[in-house]
Write a protein that holds these residues in place. Structure first.
Motif, PDB file in Angstrom:
ATOM      1  N   SER A  84       0.862  -1.183   0.000  1.00  0.00           N
ATOM      2  CA  SER A  84       0.000   0.000   0.000  1.00  0.00           C
ATOM      3  C   SER A  84       0.894   1.227   0.000  1.00  0.00           C
ATOM      4  O   SER A  84       1.871   1.294   0.749  1.00  0.00           O
ATOM      5  N   GLU A  85       0.549   2.190  -0.846  1.00  0.00           N
ATOM      6  CA  GLU A  85       1.382   3.389  -1.007  1.00  0.00           C
ATOM      7  C   GLU A  85       0.524   4.640  -0.930  1.00  0.00           C
ATOM      8  O   GLU A  85      -0.609   4.658  -1.408  1.00  0.00           O
ATOM      9  N   VAL A  86       1.090   5.682  -0.346  1.00  0.00           N
ATOM     10  CA  VAL A  86       0.431   6.974  -0.272  1.00  0.00           C
ATOM     11  C   VAL A  86       1.298   8.011  -0.992  1.00  0.00           C
ATOM     12  O   VAL A  86       2.526   7.939  -0.956  1.00  0.00           O
ATOM     13  N   GLU A 106      -5.305  12.690   7.954  1.00  0.00           N
ATOM     14  CA  GLU A 106      -6.713  12.317   7.814  1.00  0.00           C
ATOM     15  C   GLU A 106      -6.863  11.000   7.046  1.00  0.00           C
ATOM     16  O   GLU A 106      -7.673  10.136   7.419  1.00  0.00           O
ATOM     17  N   LEU A 107      -6.088  10.817   5.997  1.00  0.00           N
ATOM     18  CA  LEU A 107      -6.166   9.588   5.227  1.00  0.00           C
ATOM     19  C   LEU A 107      -5.676   8.388   6.049  1.00  0.00           C
ATOM     20  O   LEU A 107      -6.276   7.312   6.002  1.00  0.00           O
ATOM     21  N   LEU A 108      -4.600   8.584   6.819  1.00  0.00           N
ATOM     22  CA  LEU A 108      -4.115   7.498   7.680  1.00  0.00           C
ATOM     23  C   LEU A 108      -5.116   7.182   8.789  1.00  0.00           C
ATOM     24  O   LEU A 108      -5.287   6.014   9.152  1.00  0.00           O
ATOM     25  N   ASP A 109      -5.784   8.199   9.326  1.00  0.00           N
ATOM     26  CA  ASP A 109      -6.840   7.960  10.313  1.00  0.00           C
ATOM     27  C   ASP A 109      -7.937   7.078   9.707  1.00  0.00           C
ATOM     28  O   ASP A 109      -8.392   6.120  10.335  1.00  0.00           O
ATOM     29  N   ALA A 110      -8.356   7.408   8.483  1.00  0.00           N
ATOM     30  CA  ALA A 110      -9.393   6.629   7.808  1.00  0.00           C
ATOM     31  C   ALA A 110      -8.903   5.209   7.517  1.00  0.00           C
ATOM     32  O   ALA A 110      -9.657   4.244   7.664  1.00  0.00           O
ATOM     33  N   ALA A 111      -7.641   5.078   7.124  1.00  0.00           N
ATOM     34  CA  ALA A 111      -7.073   3.751   6.844  1.00  0.00           C
ATOM     35  C   ALA A 111      -7.028   2.908   8.116  1.00  0.00           C
ATOM     36  O   ALA A 111      -7.251   1.693   8.067  1.00  0.00           O
ATOM     37  N   ALA A 112      -6.742   3.530   9.251  1.00  0.00           N
ATOM     38  CA  ALA A 112      -6.723   2.803  10.524  1.00  0.00           C
ATOM     39  C   ALA A 112      -8.126   2.284  10.849  1.00  0.00           C
ATOM     40  O   ALA A 112      -8.281   1.139  11.290  1.00  0.00           O
ATOM     41  N   ARG A 113      -9.142   3.099  10.614  1.00  0.00           N
ATOM     42  CA  ARG A 113     -10.526   2.664  10.867  1.00  0.00           C
ATOM     43  C   ARG A 113     -10.943   1.558   9.900  1.00  0.00           C
ATOM     44  O   ARG A 113     -11.645   0.631  10.257  1.00  0.00           O
ATOM     45  N   ASP A 114     -10.493   1.664   8.655  1.00  0.00           N
ATOM     46  CA  ASP A 114     -10.876   0.714   7.612  1.00  0.00           C
ATOM     47  C   ASP A 114     -10.198  -0.641   7.787  1.00  0.00           C
ATOM     48  O   ASP A 114     -10.833  -1.679   7.604  1.00  0.00           O
ATOM     49  N   GLY A 115      -8.917  -0.630   8.096  1.00  0.00           N
ATOM     50  CA  GLY A 115      -8.193  -1.846   8.407  1.00  0.00           C
ATOM     51  C   GLY A 115      -7.683  -2.694   7.261  1.00  0.00           C
ATOM     52  O   GLY A 115      -7.026  -3.707   7.488  1.00  0.00           O
ATOM     53  N   TRP A 117      -5.561  -1.787   4.632  1.00  0.00           N
ATOM     54  CA  TRP A 117      -4.380  -1.340   3.890  1.00  0.00           C
ATOM     55  C   TRP A 117      -3.067  -1.898   4.422  1.00  0.00           C
ATOM     56  O   TRP A 117      -2.068  -1.910   3.717  1.00  0.00           O
ATOM     57  N   GLY A 118      -3.027  -2.327   5.675  1.00  0.00           N
ATOM     58  CA  GLY A 118      -1.760  -2.783   6.252  1.00  0.00           C
ATOM     59  C   GLY A 118      -0.780  -1.627   6.355  1.00  0.00           C
ATOM     60  O   GLY A 118      -1.184  -0.465   6.446  1.00  0.00           O
ATOM     61  N   GLU A 119       0.506  -1.944   6.353  1.00  0.00           N
ATOM     62  CA  GLU A 119       1.509  -0.881   6.398  1.00  0.00           C
ATOM     63  C   GLU A 119       1.401  -0.028   5.131  1.00  0.00           C
ATOM     64  O   GLU A 119       1.172  -0.547   4.044  1.00  0.00           O
ATOM     65  N   VAL A 120       1.578   1.275   5.319  1.00  0.00           N
ATOM     66  CA  VAL A 120       1.502   2.219   4.207  1.00  0.00           C
ATOM     67  C   VAL A 120       2.897   2.786   3.955  1.00  0.00           C
ATOM     68  O   VAL A 120       3.563   3.246   4.872  1.00  0.00           O
ATOM     69  N   HIS A 121       3.308   2.729   2.692  1.00  0.00           N
ATOM     70  CA  HIS A 121       4.633   3.177   2.279  1.00  0.00           C
ATOM     71  C   HIS A 121       4.535   4.524   1.570  1.00  0.00           C
ATOM     72  O   HIS A 121       3.542   4.807   0.899  1.00  0.00           O
ATOM     73  N   ALA A 122       5.572   5.336   1.702  1.00  0.00           N
ATOM     74  CA  ALA A 122       5.674   6.609   0.983  1.00  0.00           C
ATOM     75  C   ALA A 122       7.083   6.695   0.405  1.00  0.00           C
ATOM     76  O   ALA A 122       8.049   6.258   1.036  1.00  0.00           O
ATOM     77  N   PRO A 164      -1.079   2.473   9.778  1.00  0.00           N
ATOM     78  CA  PRO A 164      -2.140   3.375  10.182  1.00  0.00           C
ATOM     79  C   PRO A 164      -2.637   3.044  11.588  1.00  0.00           C
ATOM     80  O   PRO A 164      -2.804   1.879  11.945  1.00  0.00           O
ATOM     81  N   GLY A 165      -2.821   4.070  12.372  1.00  0.00           N
ATOM     82  CA  GLY A 165      -3.192   3.901  13.774  1.00  0.00           C
ATOM     83  C   GLY A 165      -1.990   4.068  14.674  1.00  0.00           C
ATOM     84  O   GLY A 165      -2.127   4.385  15.861  1.00  0.00           O
ATOM     85  N   GLU A 166      -0.804   3.865  14.123  1.00  0.00           N
ATOM     86  CA  GLU A 166       0.428   4.095  14.876  1.00  0.00           C
ATOM     87  C   GLU A 166       1.100   5.382  14.436  1.00  0.00           C
ATOM     88  O   GLU A 166       2.181   5.715  14.928  1.00  0.00           O
ATOM     89  N   HIS A 167       0.465   6.100  13.511  1.00  0.00           N
ATOM     90  CA  HIS A 167       1.019   7.375  13.070  1.00  0.00           C
ATOM     91  C   HIS A 167       0.789   8.431  14.164  1.00  0.00           C
ATOM     92  O   HIS A 167      -0.019   8.243  15.057  1.00  0.00           O
TER      93      HIS A 167
END
Length: 169
Positions: A84-86, A106-115, A117-122, A164-167
């Motif tokens: 998963s990439e942002v 905000e996008l990471l907050d939504a990804a944490a709620r959604d569950g 995406w797993g780890e998000v890379h940039a 997400p959620g640990e950001h």
């Protein structure tokens, strides 16, 4: 600032973001306009199919709102492994206001709620101080440097990752 799904009517802002030499300096230079409009159509389809989150960053402007930039979260495979990439961009007139950082949070907050995406890379270019600063400020971990293919170009990037959620921030 708020995020909304991209729409066909965002073509003008897409062109401003991706065909401008200043906006695209860290991404290898401007892209051809026809490819940018084609990309918007693809992005709108991916949003409708809920395969990617591709959002317009909008801000108040007089009586309405204006698109100040964009942010996307998508998945793809790398060496057979899902990743998963942002990525994000804010037009020069709106830079320096914290919009990109707020949009990523905000996008990471939504990804944490959604569950899903797993780890998000940039992968911001190593020379892109503002984007690397956003990653640092929001608690991404720097994994190192690597070359990344983008629009038929090879970019030298920092590789950041966060769950997400640990950001933070």
């Amino acid at each position: 600032m708020r995020l909304r799904d991209v729409e066909e009517g965002d073509a003008g802002t897409y062109v401003r973001m991706r065909c401008d030499p200043v906006m695209m300096a860290e991404l290898g230079g401007p892209l051809p306009e026809d490819k940018v409009v084609e990309r918007l159509r693809k992005d709108v389809r991916e949003v409708a199919e809920d395969r990617s989150w591709i959002k317009a960053i909008v801000v108040p402007d007089g009586a309405g709102e204006v698109m100040a930039g964009g942010i996307a979260l998508w998945s793809h495979e790398e060496d057979g492994v899902p990743l998963s990439e942002v990525g994000w961009a804010v037009l020069p007139d709106f830079q320096g206001r914290g919009l990109a950082k707020a949009a990523v949070r905000e996008l990471l907050d939504a990804a944490a709620r959604d569950g899903r995406w797993g780890e998000v890379h940039a992968f911001p270019a190593v020379t892109n101080g503002p984007s690397n600063g956003i990653c640092r400020a929001l608690g991404f971990r720097l994994l190192g440097e690597r070359d990344v293919d983008f629009a038929d170009r090879v970019l030298h990037c920092h590789h950041w990752v966060v769950l997400p959620g640990e950001h933070t921030g």
